[in-house]
Design an enzyme around this catalytic site. Structure first.
Site, PDB file in Angstrom:
ATOM      1  N   ARG A  70      -7.450  29.878  91.747  1.00  0.00           N
ATOM      2  CA  ARG A  70      -9.073  30.407  91.814  1.00  0.00           C
ATOM      3  C   ARG A  70      -9.221  30.757  93.040  1.00  0.00           C
ATOM      4  O   ARG A  70      -9.894  31.676  93.365  1.00  0.00           O
ATOM      5  CB  ARG A  70      -9.952  29.517  91.280  1.00  0.00           C
ATOM      6  CG  ARG A  70      -9.788  29.193  89.802  1.00  0.00           C
ATOM      7  CD  ARG A  70     -11.010  28.337  89.256  1.00  0.00           C
ATOM      8  NE  ARG A  70     -12.217  28.803  89.381  1.00  0.00           N
ATOM      9  CZ  ARG A  70     -13.500  28.455  89.041  1.00  0.00           C
ATOM     10  NH1 ARG A  70     -13.441  27.087  88.672  1.00  0.00           N
ATOM     11  NH2 ARG A  70     -14.530  29.033  89.206  1.00  0.00           N
ATOM     12  N   ARG A  71      -9.148  29.923  94.348  1.00  0.00           N
ATOM     13  CA  ARG A  71      -9.506  29.981  95.547  1.00  0.00           C
ATOM     14  C   ARG A  71      -8.687  30.430  96.700  1.00  0.00           C
ATOM     15  O   ARG A  71      -8.968  30.876  97.613  1.00  0.00           O
ATOM     16  CB  ARG A  71     -10.397  28.873  95.918  1.00  0.00           C
ATOM     17  CG  ARG A  71     -11.328  28.452  94.950  1.00  0.00           C
ATOM     18  CD  ARG A  71     -12.398  29.274  94.580  1.00  0.00           C
ATOM     19  NE  ARG A  71     -13.311  29.681  95.816  1.00  0.00           N
ATOM     20  CZ  ARG A  71     -14.284  30.386  95.758  1.00  0.00           C
ATOM     21  NH1 ARG A  71     -14.717  30.880  94.634  1.00  0.00           N
ATOM     22  NH2 ARG A  71     -14.992  30.554  96.867  1.00  0.00           N
ATOM     23  N   ARG A  95     -19.994  44.247  82.414  1.00  0.00           N
ATOM     24  CA  ARG A  95     -20.952  43.357  82.892  1.00  0.00           C
ATOM     25  C   ARG A  95     -21.636  43.765  84.321  1.00  0.00           C
ATOM     26  O   ARG A  95     -22.655  43.634  84.504  1.00  0.00           O
ATOM     27  CB  ARG A  95     -20.473  41.859  82.886  1.00  0.00           C
ATOM     28  CG  ARG A  95     -18.984  41.869  83.642  1.00  0.00           C
ATOM     29  CD  ARG A  95     -18.386  40.639  83.583  1.00  0.00           C
ATOM     30  NE  ARG A  95     -17.180  40.222  84.116  1.00  0.00           N
ATOM     31  CZ  ARG A  95     -16.100  40.706  84.224  1.00  0.00           C
ATOM     32  NH1 ARG A  95     -15.540  41.406  83.110  1.00  0.00           N
ATOM     33  NH2 ARG A  95     -14.923  40.333  84.875  1.00  0.00           N
ATOM     34  N   HIS A 116     -18.217  42.491  91.172  1.00  0.00           N
ATOM     35  CA  HIS A 116     -17.764  40.965  90.672  1.00  0.00           C
ATOM     36  C   HIS A 116     -17.513  39.878  91.827  1.00  0.00           C
ATOM     37  O   HIS A 116     -17.592  40.446  93.183  1.00  0.00           O
ATOM     38  CB  HIS A 116     -16.632  41.191  89.946  1.00  0.00           C
ATOM     39  CG  HIS A 116     -16.740  42.216  88.837  1.00  0.00           C
ATOM     40  ND1 HIS A 116     -16.909  42.043  87.492  1.00  0.00           N
ATOM     41  CD2 HIS A 116     -16.607  43.775  88.937  1.00  0.00           C
ATOM     42  CE1 HIS A 116     -16.859  43.071  86.909  1.00  0.00           C
ATOM     43  NE2 HIS A 116     -16.830  44.045  87.501  1.00  0.00           N
ATOM     44  N   GLY A 117     -17.663  38.784  91.622  1.00  0.00           N
ATOM     45  CA  GLY A 117     -17.398  37.632  92.631  1.00  0.00           C
ATOM     46  C   GLY A 117     -16.317  38.079  93.688  1.00  0.00           C
ATOM     47  O   GLY A 117     -16.316  38.043  94.827  1.00  0.00           O
ATOM     48  N   SER A 124     -21.761  36.041  82.825  1.00  0.00           N
ATOM     49  CA  SER A 124     -21.480  36.940  81.432  1.00  0.00           C
ATOM     50  C   SER A 124     -21.259  35.698  80.465  1.00  0.00           C
ATOM     51  O   SER A 124     -21.336  34.738  80.599  1.00  0.00           O
ATOM     52  CB  SER A 124     -20.064  37.296  81.800  1.00  0.00           C
ATOM     53  OG  SER A 124     -19.120  36.700  81.938  1.00  0.00           O
ATOM     54  N   GLU A 182     -13.096  43.175  88.657  1.00  0.00           N
ATOM     55  CA  GLU A 182     -12.856  41.722  89.133  1.00  0.00           C
ATOM     56  C   GLU A 182     -11.480  41.672  89.589  1.00  0.00           C
ATOM     57  O   GLU A 182     -10.617  42.406  89.001  1.00  0.00           O
ATOM     58  CB  GLU A 182     -13.576  40.791  88.115  1.00  0.00           C
ATOM     59  CG  GLU A 182     -12.961  39.435  88.321  1.00  0.00           C
ATOM     60  CD  GLU A 182     -13.745  38.805  89.424  1.00  0.00           C
ATOM     61  OE1 GLU A 182     -13.413  39.070  90.619  1.00  0.00           O
ATOM     62  OE2 GLU A 182     -14.705  37.809  89.331  1.00  0.00           O
ATOM     63  N   ARG A 183     -11.168  40.480  90.209  1.00  0.00           N
ATOM     64  CA  ARG A 183      -9.736  40.435  90.478  1.00  0.00           C
ATOM     65  C   ARG A 183      -8.984  40.020  89.029  1.00  0.00           C
ATOM     66  O   ARG A 183      -9.786  39.379  87.965  1.00  0.00           O
ATOM     67  CB  ARG A 183      -9.709  38.969  91.212  1.00  0.00           C
ATOM     68  CG  ARG A 183      -8.634  38.095  91.225  1.00  0.00           C
ATOM     69  CD  ARG A 183      -8.595  36.690  91.807  1.00  0.00           C
ATOM     70  NE  ARG A 183      -7.376  36.221  91.452  1.00  0.00           N
ATOM     71  CZ  ARG A 183      -7.302  34.797  91.777  1.00  0.00           C
ATOM     72  NH1 ARG A 183      -8.296  34.003  92.241  1.00  0.00           N
ATOM     73  NH2 ARG A 183      -5.969  34.090  91.550  1.00  0.00           N
ATOM     74  N   HIS A 184      -7.935  40.220  88.862  1.00  0.00           N
ATOM     75  CA  HIS A 184      -7.013  40.236  87.801  1.00  0.00           C
ATOM     76  C   HIS A 184      -6.444  38.738  87.518  1.00  0.00           C
ATOM     77  O   HIS A 184      -5.848  38.425  88.397  1.00  0.00           O
ATOM     78  CB  HIS A 184      -6.170  41.178  87.439  1.00  0.00           C
ATOM     79  CG  HIS A 184      -5.519  41.437  86.168  1.00  0.00           C
ATOM     80  ND1 HIS A 184      -4.935  40.173  85.524  1.00  0.00           N
ATOM     81  CD2 HIS A 184      -5.390  42.365  85.247  1.00  0.00           C
ATOM     82  CE1 HIS A 184      -4.554  40.663  84.197  1.00  0.00           C
ATOM     83  NE2 HIS A 184      -4.724  41.826  84.093  1.00  0.00           N
ATOM     84  N   TRP A 187     -18.410  34.817  79.229  1.00  0.00           N
ATOM     85  CA  TRP A 187     -17.266  33.958  79.226  1.00  0.00           C
ATOM     86  C   TRP A 187     -17.724  33.007  80.619  1.00  0.00           C
ATOM     87  O   TRP A 187     -17.039  32.028  80.501  1.00  0.00           O
ATOM     88  CB  TRP A 187     -16.164  34.701  79.617  1.00  0.00           C
ATOM     89  CG  TRP A 187     -15.401  35.247  78.325  1.00  0.00           C
ATOM     90  CD1 TRP A 187     -16.026  35.196  77.093  1.00  0.00           C
ATOM     91  CD2 TRP A 187     -14.096  35.816  78.005  1.00  0.00           C
ATOM     92  NE1 TRP A 187     -15.188  35.516  76.123  1.00  0.00           N
ATOM     93  CE2 TRP A 187     -14.008  35.998  76.801  1.00  0.00           C
ATOM     94  CE3 TRP A 187     -12.912  35.831  79.191  1.00  0.00           C
ATOM     95  CZ2 TRP A 187     -12.773  36.366  76.218  1.00  0.00           C
ATOM     96  CZ3 TRP A 187     -11.804  36.424  78.601  1.00  0.00           C
ATOM     97  CH2 TRP A 187     -11.562  36.486  77.224  1.00  0.00           C
ATOM     98  N   LYS A 218     -11.315  27.035  81.925  1.00  0.00           N
ATOM     99  CA  LYS A 218     -11.203  26.443  83.039  1.00  0.00           C
ATOM    100  C   LYS A 218     -10.956  24.818  82.880  1.00  0.00           C
ATOM    101  O   LYS A 218     -10.224  24.346  83.637  1.00  0.00           O
ATOM    102  CB  LYS A 218     -12.413  26.920  84.052  1.00  0.00           C
ATOM    103  CG  LYS A 218     -12.481  28.538  84.200  1.00  0.00           C
ATOM    104  CD  LYS A 218     -13.499  28.845  85.103  1.00  0.00           C
ATOM    105  CE  LYS A 218     -13.696  30.268  85.416  1.00  0.00           C
ATOM    106  NZ  LYS A 218     -14.907  30.477  86.005  1.00  0.00           N
ATOM    107  N   HIS A 238     -22.698  40.623  89.569  1.00  0.00           N
ATOM    108  CA  HIS A 238     -23.196  40.695  88.075  1.00  0.00           C
ATOM    109  C   HIS A 238     -23.737  39.402  87.767  1.00  0.00           C
ATOM    110  O   HIS A 238     -23.329  38.267  88.104  1.00  0.00           O
ATOM    111  CB  HIS A 238     -22.118  41.219  87.114  1.00  0.00           C
ATOM    112  CG  HIS A 238     -20.996  40.217  86.833  1.00  0.00           C
ATOM    113  ND1 HIS A 238     -21.321  39.425  86.062  1.00  0.00           N
ATOM    114  CD2 HIS A 238     -19.631  40.198  87.405  1.00  0.00           C
ATOM    115  CE1 HIS A 238     -20.070  38.651  86.147  1.00  0.00           C
ATOM    116  NE2 HIS A 238     -19.160  39.321  86.639  1.00  0.00           N
TER     117      HIS A 238
END
Length: 229
Positions: free
Chosen positions: A115-116, A61, A183-184, A13, A88-90, A15, A99, A10
């Site tokens: 995050r990763r 989104r 989503h990513g 956004s 997306e991942r929760h 955010w 962030k 997407h």
């Protein structure tokens, strides 16, 4: 026979623009995100890619990105299916936090791991937040234990994979050309499976917003070619 699968992450956004963790919060596209989605549709039209079916999440989104992509590639008639499994991942209790401020509080290294990392969970949401989420109409028919309190990429893959295999892979094996606007992290999870990426190397995969990622696959859904439009 070559089979074609297209991923579109997407567009930006609101955010993303504000540098906040988003996850399952239903945040809208920014103006830039809308333009990214339109541009993705125009690129698909220029590449003459014609879809038989499309999939997206239950978050606006991704849904709006899907709609813009189909509209600007002149394919709004294509059947679209939505599933929470493509969400997306929760991000757990990180959702809504800035962030940069979170990194200042917990340290850059810890936030980078949250995050990763493939298998490190973020701080989980409490009972009240979880109860609010399970009460949303889009999730209230799900058993409450299926609605996550927080996810890493490993758990996101475990959530996405059954849907991928039952629907997306099935369509591809039937010779259909498939679009997934999501989503990513849900796309990274499926890319990990498709490309057989290791747990370590998946940390380095970043799928940019609004750029169609095309997979050309063989009869067994092995990747023959991968490229961005």
């Amino acid at each position: 026979m070559t089979r074609k699968l297209v991923f579109v992450r997407h567009g930006q956004s609101q955010w993303n623009l504000a540098n906040q963790f988003t996850g399952w919060v239903d945040v809208d596209l920014s103006e830039k995100g809308i333009n990214e989605a339109i541009e993705a549709g125009e690129k698909i039209k220029k590449a003459k890619i014609e879809f038989d079916v499309a999939y997206t999440s239950v978050l606006k989104r991704a849904i709006k990105t899907m709609n813009y992509v189909l509209e600007y590639s002149d394919q709004l008639w294509v059947p679209v299916y939505k599933s929470w499994r493509l969400n997306e991942r929760h991000y757990g209790a990180l959702q809504g936090l800035n962030k940069k401020e979170t990194a200042e509080k917990y340290g850059d290294e810890q936030v980078h791991i949250w995050r990763r990392s493939y298998d490190t969970l973020p701080p989980l949401v409490d009972d009240n937040v979880h109860k609010e989420q399970t009460a949303q109409r889009r999730y209230k028919l799900l058993p409450s234990d299926l609605v996550p309190r927080g996810e890493n990429l490993k758990v996101t893959l475990e959530r996405c994979l059954p849907y991928y295999e039952d629907h997306i892979a099935k369509d591809l094996l039937e010779g259909k050309t498939v679009l997934v606007a999501a989503h990513g992290n849900s796309l990274r999870a499926m890319a990990k499976h498709l490309e057989k990426i290791s747990d370590e190397d998946i940390m380095d995969l970043e799928i940019p917003t609004g750029k169609p990622l095309v997979y050309e696959l063989d009869d067994n859904l092995n990747v023959l070619e991968k490229y961005y439009l």
